[in-house]
Motif scaffolding. Structure first.
Motif, mmCIF file in Angstrom:
data_model
loop_
_atom_site.group_PDB
_atom_site.id
_atom_site.type_symbol
_atom_site.label_atom_id
_atom_site.label_comp_id
_atom_site.label_asym_id
_atom_site.label_seq_id
_atom_site.Cartn_x
_atom_site.Cartn_y
_atom_site.Cartn_z
ATOM 1 N N ALA A 47 44.166 -6.426 3.432
ATOM 2 C CA ALA A 47 44.596 -7.765 3.381
ATOM 3 C C ALA A 47 43.999 -8.758 2.436
ATOM 4 N N PHE A 48 42.680 -8.406 2.342
ATOM 5 C CA PHE A 48 41.866 -9.356 1.241
ATOM 6 C C PHE A 48 41.763 -8.749 -0.166
ATOM 7 N N ALA A 49 42.362 -7.643 -0.249
ATOM 8 C CA ALA A 49 42.071 -6.866 -1.692
ATOM 9 C C ALA A 49 40.788 -6.463 -1.808
ATOM 10 N N ALA A 50 40.129 -6.114 -0.860
ATOM 11 C CA ALA A 50 38.492 -5.682 -0.974
ATOM 12 C C ALA A 50 38.376 -4.387 -1.208
ATOM 13 N N GLU A 51 39.275 -3.377 -1.556
ATOM 14 C CA GLU A 51 39.085 -2.238 -1.886
ATOM 15 C C GLU A 51 37.704 -1.986 -2.788
ATOM 16 N N GLY A 52 37.893 -2.236 -4.102
ATOM 17 C CA GLY A 52 36.913 -2.469 -4.827
ATOM 18 C C GLY A 52 35.208 -2.643 -4.230
ATOM 19 N N ARG A 53 35.496 -3.914 -3.450
ATOM 20 C CA ARG A 53 34.252 -4.220 -2.995
ATOM 21 C C ARG A 53 33.696 -3.312 -1.945
ATOM 22 N N ALA A 54 34.577 -2.880 -1.160
ATOM 23 C CA ALA A 54 34.279 -1.940 0.049
ATOM 24 C C ALA A 54 33.307 -0.576 -0.522
ATOM 25 N N LEU A 55 34.314 -0.120 -1.786
ATOM 26 C CA LEU A 55 33.719 0.953 -2.180
ATOM 27 C C LEU A 55 32.235 0.614 -2.772
ATOM 28 N N ALA A 56 32.347 -0.477 -3.533
ATOM 29 C CA ALA A 56 30.868 -0.671 -4.223
ATOM 30 C C ALA A 56 29.896 -0.903 -3.310
ATOM 31 N N SER A 57 30.209 -1.413 -2.130
ATOM 32 C CA SER A 57 29.185 -1.839 -1.119
ATOM 33 C C SER A 57 28.687 -0.272 -0.514
ATOM 34 N N VAL A 58 29.524 0.596 -0.357
ATOM 35 C CA VAL A 58 29.167 1.721 0.147
ATOM 36 C C VAL A 58 28.361 2.508 -1.024
ATOM 37 N N GLN A 59 28.699 2.631 -2.088
ATOM 38 C CA GLN A 59 27.979 2.998 -3.436
ATOM 39 C C GLN A 59 26.607 2.444 -3.510
ATOM 40 N N ALA A 60 26.451 1.168 -3.224
ATOM 41 C CA ALA A 60 25.339 0.635 -3.507
ATOM 42 C C ALA A 60 24.158 0.989 -2.323
ATOM 43 N N ARG A 61 24.804 1.397 -1.052
ATOM 44 C CA ARG A 61 23.990 1.692 -0.146
ATOM 45 C C ARG A 61 23.525 3.223 -0.403
ATOM 46 N N GLU A 62 24.495 3.838 -1.022
ATOM 47 C CA GLU A 62 24.314 5.361 -1.332
ATOM 48 C C GLU A 62 23.197 5.427 -2.457
ATOM 49 N N ALA A 63 23.329 4.582 -3.434
ATOM 50 C CA ALA A 63 22.356 4.455 -4.372
ATOM 51 C C ALA A 63 20.890 4.408 -3.612
ATOM 52 N N ARG A 65 40.295 7.259 -2.219
ATOM 53 C CA ARG A 65 41.468 7.903 -1.619
ATOM 54 C C ARG A 65 41.754 7.203 -0.398
ATOM 55 N N LEU A 66 40.942 7.099 0.638
ATOM 56 C CA LEU A 66 41.054 6.520 1.854
ATOM 57 C C LEU A 66 41.572 5.142 1.816
ATOM 58 N N LEU A 67 40.617 4.379 0.707
ATOM 59 C CA LEU A 67 40.786 2.980 0.751
ATOM 60 C C LEU A 67 42.173 2.667 0.134
ATOM 61 N N HIS A 68 42.655 3.410 -0.714
ATOM 62 C CA HIS A 68 43.923 3.554 -1.591
ATOM 63 C C HIS A 68 45.032 3.769 -0.586
ATOM 64 N N ALA A 69 44.709 4.873 0.318
ATOM 65 C CA ALA A 69 45.893 5.021 1.357
ATOM 66 C C ALA A 69 46.248 3.961 2.078
ATOM 67 N N GLY A 70 45.001 3.076 2.304
ATOM 68 C CA GLY A 70 45.235 1.872 2.978
ATOM 69 C C GLY A 70 45.188 2.225 4.813
ATOM 70 N N PRO A 71 45.554 1.090 5.408
ATOM 71 C CA PRO A 71 45.426 1.107 7.087
ATOM 72 C C PRO A 71 46.406 2.084 7.426
#
Lengths: 542, 569
Positions: A207-223, B110-116
């Motif tokens: 809903a907030f188009a935060a896919e990139g941010r969510a992925l980046a957040s996991v990647q930062a924690r992973e780093a 992939r999961l984020l792209h597939a969405g809810p």
């Protein structure tokens, strides 16, 4: 490390097998080293005097090594399987007896699964840590005595190298692991939380188009995690390289002594090569031991947590009446947290059907925990008949109460085994009667394996509604006169929920029912409704 | 534990593909491993000659090289080996880390792209375990197994080549022994790999049962069955052990083929040189010593490979679910723009929209049509399951309708890129998810570039400050996993603050008060009313209080169809 010692002590019952495994693996190690040394000696002596190690001896050692190695594998695996089982059973008993009920009530499945992973971390303790360590301990005197008899100074040098590579460096590796363990555990937890957040919050993320941010957040924690792991891996690699270097130094000492005493040198060269090869894996075992020690400390913490509710010293007999009353009960989960209840009064006469409503966070589940004696009130009393629950043992109390909630677990077992949990002596007729009342009998009858159908992990073979009905059948099978239903429909869709509640109206005909929910659907048949508000139960219009 | 063959096949294919992708990071491990084996071979040559030369004065043969040179040579090769071992361990770690990073990003992407929609089929906890734990379980495949598999072939070959110079017959003996190892394993019927697999499966089964019982421990304890269940756990473990050991007794026979090959080669060669030297039929003591020292080196890579087989099994277990994740799109959809998006707000229209989640349960939406002019509020009413949430999920782009058209300001939303749609909409659901972080972070999630001032304004408008000021750290109080537990009403106010901050022209509210008590509900509704000013609002609810929210437009849904409309819907 003391935690590891305590884990090993838990294996007392398996001492015979563990000892046998150790003994055979030591014999097998001895045969392997003797084989290598005798091969070298055969050639060396042929050159010197022609006094041969008889080839027959060599052949015997070869055969002995193969047979002993086979026996070692069998004995150590038998011992490992036994040790694993006894650790798991011990942990299960502790979890069940001690903080168990509370743990299951409050902690999520994920937390429990992580604890299980800690138990799993002990799997390599015997085979990969203790057995090689025992080998190193036995090898040290052998090396020094055999070589020392001919050349004490050489023996001292080799012994020092062996101690370094077999004990000191693995010890350092394990200490480094324990020290880095905290950082790695924190980083791993942060990454897990970020991943869980991104996936639980998929709707928010989209809903907030935060896919990139969510992925980046996991990647930062992973780093962060990888950085912490890399530091440890580097240090472990240094320990490993140093251990190798010290084994090279030992061989070098032998070679340098060769011109003076070639006979000893030939013997020592092959002995040293074989002995150091046997302990080459120990620095890695040290890292493993570090991980296992940290996990062991966490296991012991949970397993030895004090009982949340102490059992009465002189238990009283169960009262005849099954009226359930809360009298001025106050409770808070932790001293610093706000009170869940303050002076709660609630009366459930025998056979009454009541509902307790309240928004999430108002302590609805705490009510169930208090009634089931999973926790005890800070002040006030919970009474069964006229007896304070504090005077009853948890086991006897729970024969009067049956519990069904959204977290009621369906086990990865047959339908029959799942039902029998509530009443182990129930016969076929009783099982079908319970399934009938829960309106799931037709579904079960239609299955090719009937009652012996496997339900799958957490009831995966069945739909949400069917799974809840199976759990209800189990609850109804129990002869307990009081049913505590804690949000039994959470997670079901509206239609399924109504159907389930309607079944419930007819099912629990002659028992007391306490239905805990955040709202009513309108189909429930109730004698009285209470609303939880500011730690009190307020009677509401039914 | 029945597995469908197709899924297994997909997992295998996926693993092979992943190993190929990871190859770039594995060659340093293989190269340093090979160099290390070469250095060890060189050391054996030096040591063999040194020992032979030391013995030489007694046998009368002249020394070949000065001892000091050989010792120096041995020492420097030893240092080189230590350095290579350090380098190889680091490289192995890097190979594992690189693979984990790549696969994790890919899976989460992939999961984020597939969405809810993925949450309909799986619990978020399971998905997180997939992205976190299953990916970690792949580490050994890349850091240990893949390089060990290459070295198990090349390593013995290198050693055999060195031996070839010293004694061709010995090289032949070693080659035969080396080839015998895999054949011997196969001959025994099951193979060391299979022994490893049995053992792994046995452990996995025991572990699965244990996890299952620990997860359900509350159920067991409250049923008064703890002691009995502990007994059953013990019985199951004993039975499993007995069965597994029966299989392992045979399977370990094949593991013995490696020991047999090593012992046979060693004994054969030692006797050949021993008797040969004594009788004078073999003339090079240096070669004899060298070859004997090389025998363990020859078998070491094979042994590491056998040990790494566990890693391969771990990976195979994790590969299945990772192999079947939804794919990423080949290319982003065609860009589209909405004609107007600002001040005047947006108009929304459903035209004969149909959608079916599950054919067995009938359509969720069945030819639904309605229209909301810019700046107006529409209440979607009706019982649970009538299709209210589905209509909202379509507008959010979580799902696409099977038939019909949904337009925003006349543009079909199927043609909008998700980012454009997300810019237009703010959404508040039944239970907002609060992320691990401060309350401020959680509000700012709606618009990361917002200033502190804007975040505080949003918090004030949504009445977050009212309760936040009572918390120990105010807006900086940590919430979410491991943080302070907010009540349902407080969490919902944070969600309202997000919507305030986002300031989008279209506001979608899906049962925002379903889990709140009446007092909290009316407070949240008051905040929402302020938020609604000047926006287009669609509110799905079956709460009477919430239905009094809007300006009179109302659509009653039943079984995915509009049954009555009030106002010009």
């Amino acid at each position: 490390m003391s935690a590891l010692v305590r884990i090993v002590r838990l294996w007392r019952g398996q001492a015979a097998w563990l000892a046998l495994g150790l003994l055979v693996s030591l014999l097998s190690l001895a045969a392997g080293i003797a084989l290598m040394t005798a091969s070298g000696a055969l050639v060396g002596e042929a050159l010197l005097a022609g006094a041969l190690v008889a080839p027959i001896v060599l052949r015997l050692l070869g055969v002995g090594r193969i047979v002993l190695r086979y026996a070692e594998r069998l004995a150590t695996h038998e011992a490992t399987f036994r040790a694993l089982a006894s650790l798991r059973v011990w942990f299960f008993r502790k979890l069940a007896a001690g903080s168990a009920g509370g743990t299951g009530f409050r902690r999520t499945g994920e937390v429990l699964a992580r604890l299980v992973a800690d138990v799993e971390a002990q799997d390599g303790l015997y085979l990969r840590i203790l057995v090689p360590l025992a080998g190193a301990i036995v090898l040290l005197p052998v090396l020094t005595v055999v070589i020392g008899a001919r050349d004490p100074r050489l023996a001292a040098g080799i012994g020092a190298c062996f101690v370094l590579s077999g004990f000191v460096l693995p010890g350092i590796a394990s200490r480094l692991t324990v020290a880095a363990g905290g950082r790695i555990t924190d980083a791993a937890a942060a990454m897990r939380v970020a991943g869980l957040d991104a996936l639980t919050g998929l709707r928010e993320v989209r809903a907030f188009a935060a896919e990139g941010r969510a992925l980046a957040s996991v990647q930062a924690r992973e780093a962060d995690l990888l950085h912490a792991q890399r530091t440890l891996a580097d240090r472990a690699a240094v320990a490993g390289a140093l251990a190798l270097l010290s084994s090279q130094a030992a061989v070098l000492l032998v070679l340098a002594a060769a011109p003076a005493d070639p006979a000893t040198a030939v013997l020592a060269a092959f002995l040293v090569v074989a002995a150091f090869e046997a302990v080459a894996g120990l620095p890695r075992a040290g890292v493993l031991a570090g991980h296992a020690a940290a996990a062991a400390a966490r296991i012991l913490d949970v397993a030895e947590a004090p009982l949340a509710v102490p059992e009465p010293l002189a238990p009283r007999a169960l009262p005849a009446s099954h009226r359930l009353r809360f009298e001025k009960v106050s409770f808070r989960w932790l001293p610093e947290r706000p009170a869940v209840f303050e002076g709660l009064n609630l009366d459930v006469p025998p056979g009454a059907r009541i509902a307790v409503l309240g928004p999430s966070g108002s302590g609805k589940s705490t009510l169930a925990a208090l009634a089931l004696k999973v926790v005890a009130p800070d002040s006030g009393r919970v009474l069964l008949g006229d007896t304070d629950l504090a005077g009853l043992t948890a086991a006897s109390l729970r024969t009067r109460m049956s519990w069904l909630s959204q977290t009621t677990h369906l086990f990865d077992d047959t339908i029959r085994a799942n039902l029998l949990l509530a009443r182990p002596d129930a016969d076929e007729t009783a099982l079908w009667a319970a399934l009938d009342t829960a309106r799931i009998a037709d579904v079960v009858r239609a299955l090719p394996d009937g009652l012996d159908t496997w339900v799958g992990e957490s009831g995966a073979r069945f739909s949400g509604g069917q799974g809840r009905r199976l759990a209800l059948a189990r609850t109804l099978l129990s002869p307990a006169p009081i049913l505590i239903l804690d949000e039994p429909c959470a997670g079901l869709d509206a239609e399924t929920e109504r159907a389930f509640l309607q079944t419930l109206n007819d099912a629990a005909a002659d028992r007391s029912v306490v239905l805990i929910a955040h709202r009513l659907t309108g189909v429930e048949r109730l004698d009285r409704t209470y609303r939880l508000s500011a730690g009190h139960a307020v009677a509401a219009a039914a | 534990m029945a597995r469908d063959g197709q899924g297994d096949k997909a997992a295998k294919l996926w693993l092979r593909q992943q190993i190929r992708l990871g190859r770039r990071h594995q060659w340093p491990v293989v190269a340093s491993g090979l160099l290390s084996i070469l250095a060890a071979s060189g050391q054996a040559v030096c040591a063999g000659r040194l020992l032979a030369d030391a013995l030489a004065p007694r046998t009368g043969a002249p020394p070949g090289y000065p001892a000091a040179t050989l010792i120096l040579c041995f020492a420097s090769l030893g240092v080189a080996r230590a350095a290579l071992s350090f380098f190889s361990e680091r490289a192995a770690w890097s190979a594992g880390a690189a693979a984990r990073r790549r696969i994790r990003s890919d899976a989460l992407g992939r999961l984020l792209h597939a969405g809810p929609s993925v949450l309909r089929g799986a619990h978020s906890g399971e998905l997180a375990a997939l992205v976190i734990d299953q990916v970690d379980a792949l580490d050994g495949l890349f850091s240990r197994w893949a390089p060990a598999a290459v070295l198990a072939v090349l390593g013995p070959a290198v050693v055999a080549c060195v031996v070839l110079f010293a004694d061709p017959l010995a090289a032949f003996v070693l080659a035969v022994a080396g080839v015998f190892v895999p054949f011997g394993m196969a001959f025994a019927g099951i193979g060391a790999a299979s022994a490893s697999r049995r053992q792994f499966v046995a452990l996995a089964r025991l572990q699965a049962r244990f996890v299952d019982r620990v997860r359900g421990i509350a159920t067991i304890v409250l049923a008064g069955q703890a002691t009995a269940e502990a007994g059953r756990l013990q019985t199951a473990a004993d039975e499993l052990r007995r069965r597994t050991m029966r299989v392992l007794r045979v399977a370990f026979l094949s593991s013995a083929s490696l020991d047999l090959a090593l012992a046979a080669a060693l004994v054969l060669l030692a006797i050949r040189y021993g008797t040969g030297l004594a009788r004078g039929t073999w003339s090079s003591p240096a070669a004899a010593m060298t070859v004997l020292l090389l025998v363990p080196e020859f078998f070491a890579p094979l042994r590491s490979f056998a040990a790494a087989y566990q890693d391969r099994l771990h990976a195979a277990g994790a590969a299945g679910p990772l192999a079947t994740l939804p794919p990423l799109p080949a290319e982003p959809g065609p860009p589209a723009r909405v004609r107007t998006v600002t001040a005047s707000g947006v108009a929304v229209a459903f035209e004969n929209v149909g959608l079916t989640w599950d054919p067995a349960r009938g359509p969720a939406l069945d030819g639904l049509s309605f229209r909301v002019p810019a700046g107006e509020t529409l209440i979607l009413a009706g019982p649970s399951g009538a299709g209210k949430s589905t209509a909202i999920e379509i507008l959010l782009g979580f799902v696409r309708p099977d038939s019909g058209r949904v337009t925003i300001n006349g543009a079909d939303i199927a043609e909008l890129v998700p980012q454009a749609l997300a810019r237009l909409t703010a959404w508040i659901g039944q239970r907002p998810v609060l992320f691990a972080g401060t309350i401020r972070d959680n509000i700012r999630f709606a618009r990361p570039e917002a200033s502190d001032r804007e975040v505080e304004d949003a918090a004030r408008s949504a009445r977050v400050l009212e309760f936040a000021n009572g918390l120990p750290d105010g807006l900086e109080t940590r919430v979410g996993e491991g943080g302070y537990g907010l009540s349902g009403g407080q969490a919902q106010r944070v969600a309202v603050a997000r919507a305030f901050l986002k300031n989008a022209p279209l506001l979608l509210l899906d049962e925002p008060t379903a889990h709140l008590d009446p007092a909290t509900e009316s407070e949240v509704l008051a905040s929402l009313r302020r938020l609604a000013i000047g926006r287009t609002v669609i509110l799905a609810t079956h709460s009477a209080a919430a239905q009094a929210f809007g300006g009179g437009r109302r659509l009653d849904l039943r079984a995915g169809q509009a049954v009555s409309a009030r106002g010009a819907a």
